[in-house]
Design a protein around this motif. Structure first.
Motif, short mmCIF file in Angstrom:
data_model
loop_
_atom_site.label_atom_id
_atom_site.label_comp_id
_atom_site.label_asym_id
_atom_site.label_seq_id
_atom_site.Cartn_x
_atom_site.Cartn_y
_atom_site.Cartn_z
N VAL A 102 2.40 -3.88 -1.74
CA VAL A 102 1.91 -2.50 -1.73
C VAL A 102 2.79 -1.69 -2.68
O VAL A 102 4.01 -1.66 -2.52
CB VAL A 102 1.97 -1.89 -0.32
N SER A 103 2.17 -1.03 -3.66
CA SER A 103 2.97 -0.37 -4.69
C SER A 103 2.38 0.98 -5.06
O SER A 103 1.37 1.42 -4.50
CB SER A 103 3.05 -1.26 -5.94
N ASN A 104 3.02 1.63 -6.05
CA ASN A 104 2.56 2.92 -6.58
C ASN A 104 2.36 3.92 -5.45
O ASN A 104 3.25 4.10 -4.63
CB ASN A 104 1.28 2.73 -7.40
N ASN A 105 1.22 4.58 -5.40
CA ASN A 105 0.92 5.51 -4.31
C ASN A 105 -0.07 4.89 -3.33
O ASN A 105 -0.80 5.60 -2.63
CB ASN A 105 0.34 6.81 -4.88
N ALA A 106 -0.09 3.58 -3.24
CA ALA A 106 -1.04 2.87 -2.39
C ALA A 106 -0.52 2.77 -0.96
O ALA A 106 0.68 2.91 -0.69
CB ALA A 106 -1.30 1.48 -2.95
N THR A 107 -1.46 2.51 -0.03
CA THR A 107 -1.12 2.42 1.39
C THR A 107 -1.80 1.21 2.02
O THR A 107 -2.99 0.97 1.79
CB THR A 107 -1.57 3.69 2.15
N ILE B 15 -12.63 0.73 -5.86
CA ILE B 15 -13.31 1.67 -4.97
C ILE B 15 -12.78 3.06 -5.30
O ILE B 15 -11.70 3.46 -4.83
CB ILE B 15 -13.07 1.31 -3.49
N PRO B 16 -13.50 3.82 -6.13
CA PRO B 16 -12.97 5.09 -6.62
C PRO B 16 -12.97 6.21 -5.58
O PRO B 16 -12.22 7.18 -5.72
CB PRO B 16 -13.89 5.43 -7.79
N SER B 17 -13.82 6.11 -4.54
CA SER B 17 -13.88 7.18 -3.55
C SER B 17 -14.54 6.65 -2.28
O SER B 17 -15.18 5.59 -2.30
CB SER B 17 -14.66 8.39 -4.08
N GLY B 18 -14.39 7.39 -1.19
CA GLY B 18 -15.03 7.02 0.07
C GLY B 18 -14.38 5.80 0.70
O GLY B 18 -13.32 5.33 0.28
N ALA C 30 -8.04 -17.94 -4.33
CA ALA C 30 -8.17 -16.70 -5.09
C ALA C 30 -7.19 -15.64 -4.59
O ALA C 30 -6.79 -15.63 -3.42
CB ALA C 30 -9.60 -16.16 -4.97
N SER C 31 -6.81 -14.74 -5.50
CA SER C 31 -6.05 -13.55 -5.12
C SER C 31 -6.97 -12.35 -5.24
O SER C 31 -8.01 -12.40 -5.90
CB SER C 31 -4.84 -13.38 -6.03
N LEU C 32 -6.58 -11.25 -4.60
CA LEU C 32 -7.41 -10.04 -4.61
C LEU C 32 -6.53 -8.83 -4.84
O LEU C 32 -5.47 -8.69 -4.22
CB LEU C 32 -8.16 -9.89 -3.28
N THR C 33 -6.98 -7.94 -5.75
CA THR C 33 -6.28 -6.69 -6.02
C THR C 33 -7.22 -5.52 -5.72
O THR C 33 -8.39 -5.55 -6.09
CB THR C 33 -5.82 -6.60 -7.48
N LYS C 34 -6.71 -4.52 -5.02
CA LYS C 34 -7.49 -3.32 -4.70
C LYS C 34 -7.09 -2.19 -5.64
O LYS C 34 -5.92 -1.81 -5.72
CB LYS C 34 -7.24 -2.92 -3.24
N TYR C 35 -8.10 -1.66 -6.39
CA TYR C 35 -7.91 -0.51 -7.27
C TYR C 35 -8.72 0.67 -6.75
O TYR C 35 -9.57 0.53 -5.87
CB TYR C 35 -8.37 -0.83 -8.69
N GLY C 36 -8.49 1.83 -7.34
CA GLY C 36 -9.27 3.02 -7.00
C GLY C 36 -8.64 3.78 -5.84
O GLY C 36 -7.97 3.21 -4.98
N THR C 37 -8.88 5.10 -5.80
CA THR C 37 -8.27 5.95 -4.79
C THR C 37 -9.01 5.92 -3.46
O THR C 37 -8.55 6.52 -2.49
CB THR C 37 -8.20 7.40 -5.28
N GLY D 107 -3.04 -14.15 -2.12
CA GLY D 107 -2.33 -12.91 -1.89
C GLY D 107 -3.17 -11.69 -2.17
O GLY D 107 -4.19 -11.73 -2.88
N LEU D 108 -2.72 -10.55 -1.61
CA LEU D 108 -3.40 -9.26 -1.79
C LEU D 108 -2.43 -8.28 -2.40
O LEU D 108 -1.29 -8.15 -1.94
CB LEU D 108 -3.89 -8.73 -0.44
N THR D 109 -2.88 -7.56 -3.44
CA THR D 109 -2.10 -6.48 -4.04
C THR D 109 -2.85 -5.17 -3.83
O THR D 109 -3.99 -5.03 -4.28
CB THR D 109 -1.88 -6.71 -5.54
N VAL D 110 -2.22 -4.24 -3.13
CA VAL D 110 -2.79 -2.91 -2.96
C VAL D 110 -2.18 -2.04 -4.05
O VAL D 110 -1.06 -1.56 -3.93
CB VAL D 110 -2.51 -2.33 -1.56
N SER D 111 -2.93 -1.86 -5.14
CA SER D 111 -2.39 -1.19 -6.32
C SER D 111 -2.54 0.32 -6.23
O SER D 111 -1.62 1.06 -6.56
CB SER D 111 -3.09 -1.72 -7.57
N THR D 112 -3.70 0.79 -5.79
CA THR D 112 -3.95 2.22 -5.60
C THR D 112 -4.89 2.39 -4.41
O THR D 112 -5.59 1.46 -4.02
CB THR D 112 -4.59 2.87 -6.84
N GLY D 113 -4.91 3.59 -3.83
CA GLY D 113 -5.77 3.85 -2.70
C GLY D 113 -5.23 3.21 -1.43
O GLY D 113 -4.03 2.99 -1.27
N THR D 114 -6.15 2.87 -0.53
CA THR D 114 -5.78 2.39 0.80
C THR D 114 -6.54 1.13 1.17
O THR D 114 -7.72 1.01 0.87
CB THR D 114 -6.07 3.48 1.86
#
Length: 423
Positions: free
Chosen positions: A211-216, A145-148, A167-174, A188-195
């Motif tokens: 929750v890693s990097n600049n993710a929330t 999800i790159p925006s919004g 299944a596992s799920l990873t969230k990308y995009g700001t 499991g869930l990985t919040v890689s970037t964004g929120t």
């Protein structure tokens, strides 16, 4: 028939909006659009034909398969798919992005099956496809999800939590992903970037959350997941927090922010603050009427584990912030704030306040007062199961006396009894 387009170069393949497509007149019972390739994931291949022979409008694609490792973007209303519940949309590899309406009307329940691949909301698209999304068993699925803000109000894999999947799920995009229903995935869930906003109990599945990097991760519902916040990651939320025995761990460089940018209370059954972790603590009102969770942030923790901070001799940082100048401060008056209601177990005689360092460099106060001589301290009252942040602004002529008074207060309240509980 079985014909296709093959690009022999390394650039993007663009079946653009001026493309005219004419289907065979035979009724389509299994007409498949297969999108694949081996170009780098950064290369955006586009499928966007909006011109179809009107006579063949009912003989469009009945199946989409995204395979291989590359990236395709599907654009255009309907993008040439028969718009009914029997249409199959399978994301098997690489990444498939889509614009609003490109995957057919949300009125129909055509499944979007996501395997070990990425489903992406393209360029500001915030369409809610949650009632149609199925995470394949054992898949390592991802959303980009790159925006919004994309709000998914229904469960994956069906209603009422959906069919169980590993299944596992990873969230990308700001951008922001808000989960508004229970979801029955256990990988499991990985919040890689964004929120990611967890706005419903069980919305992040039953597995561990990272929750890693600049993710929330914003916790706006009671969760029972093990949560691990690593370097640069942030855990925020309102008063519900977590009730899991596995606990929440804020590692070195991780951030805990009660209620994010607004004031509030965040609760935990078990919270571990490792050395080098940070608590962003907002203080807005120092008046006598200021209430914990209203005038300033507060934590409620059944068991607080500080063993890593003790062993590494690395302090936990309390970063004091304010949304504009804070009010209620008076010179020479000692202010006392309930930082955390906790149960804590430490070695006999250990001074818990030595594990914390206060950073008030970003804090502002009003009434023409300055922050230069604002004295901060952390205190722990074992008999009250309470940790306090105290402040005082001494008069310049009594600055040394003010420091001495704070020191005496800290000694008096430091440890009135020893507690024995399991950390």
């Amino acid at each position: 028939g079985g014909a296709g387009f093959i690009s022999s170069g390394t650039g993007a393949l663009n079946i653009g909006q001026d493309a005219q497509m004419d289907f065979d007149n035979a009724a389509a019972s299994n007409r498949t659009l297969s999108l694949g390739g081996t170009t780098d994931i950064a290369v955006e291949n586009i499928f966007n034909p909006i011109k179809f022979d009107p006579a063949e409008i009912n003989n469009l694609f009945t199946k989409l398969v995204k395979q291989d490792v590359n990236k395709w973007i599907v654009k255009g209303a309907g993008a040439g798919f028969v718009d009914n519940a029997s249409t199959e949309l399978n994301v098997e590899g690489g990444e498939l992005d889509f614009t609003t309406g490109a995957l057919g009307s949300s009125v129909h329940a055509a499944h979007i099956n996501v395997g070990t691949a990425t489903l992406g909301w393209y360029a500001g698209n915030t369409e809610d496809l949650s009632g149609r999304i199925y995470l394949n068993n054992t898949a390592a699925a991802a959303f980009n999800i790159p925006s919004g803000t994309v709000t998914l109000l229904n469960s994956f894999n069906g209603t009422n939590g959906g069919l169980a999947t590993t299944a596992s799920l990873t969230k990308y995009g700001t951008g922001t992903l808000e989960l508004g229903a229970a979801n029955n995935f256990s990988g499991g869930l990985t919040v890689s970037t964004g929120t990611v906003k967890a706005s419903f109990a069980g919305s992040v599945g039953s597995g561990a959350v990272s929750v890693s990097n600049n993710a929330t991760l914003v916790v706006n519902a009671l969760l029972a997941n093990k949560i691990n916040v690593t370097l640069g990651g942030t855990l925020a939320g309102n008063g519900l927090g977590t009730n899991t025995d596995d606990g929440v761990t804020i590692e070195d460089g991780g951030i805990l922010s009660p209620n994010g940018d607004t004031l509030g209370t965040l609760s935990f059954s078990k919270l571990t603050l490792n050395g080098g972790s940070k608590v962003k603590w907002q203080l807005q009102n120092a008046a006598d009427t200021a209430v914990a969770g209203v005038g300033y942030d507060t934590l409620v923790v059944t068991t607080l584990n500080l063993s890593n901070a003790i062993s590494t001799k690395k302090k936990i940082i309390v970063e004091v912030t304010s949304a504009g100048p804070a009010s209620g401060f008076v010179k020479t008056k000692l202010n006392k704030f309930e930082f955390a209601n906790i149960t804590i177990d430490l070695a006999n005689g250990f001074n818990v306040t030595n594990l914390f360092s206060i950073d008030a460099s970003q804090f502002e106060i009003d009434n023409n007062l300055t922050n230069d001589h604002l004295v901060w301290s952390m205190q722990y009252a074992a008999d009250r199961d309470m940790m306090y942040v105290t402040t005082m602004i001494p008069e310049p002529s009594t600055y040394g006396l003010g420091l001495g008074a704070l020191a005496l207060a800290a000694v008096a309240i430091r440890r009135r009894k020893q507690k024995k509980s399991v950390a």
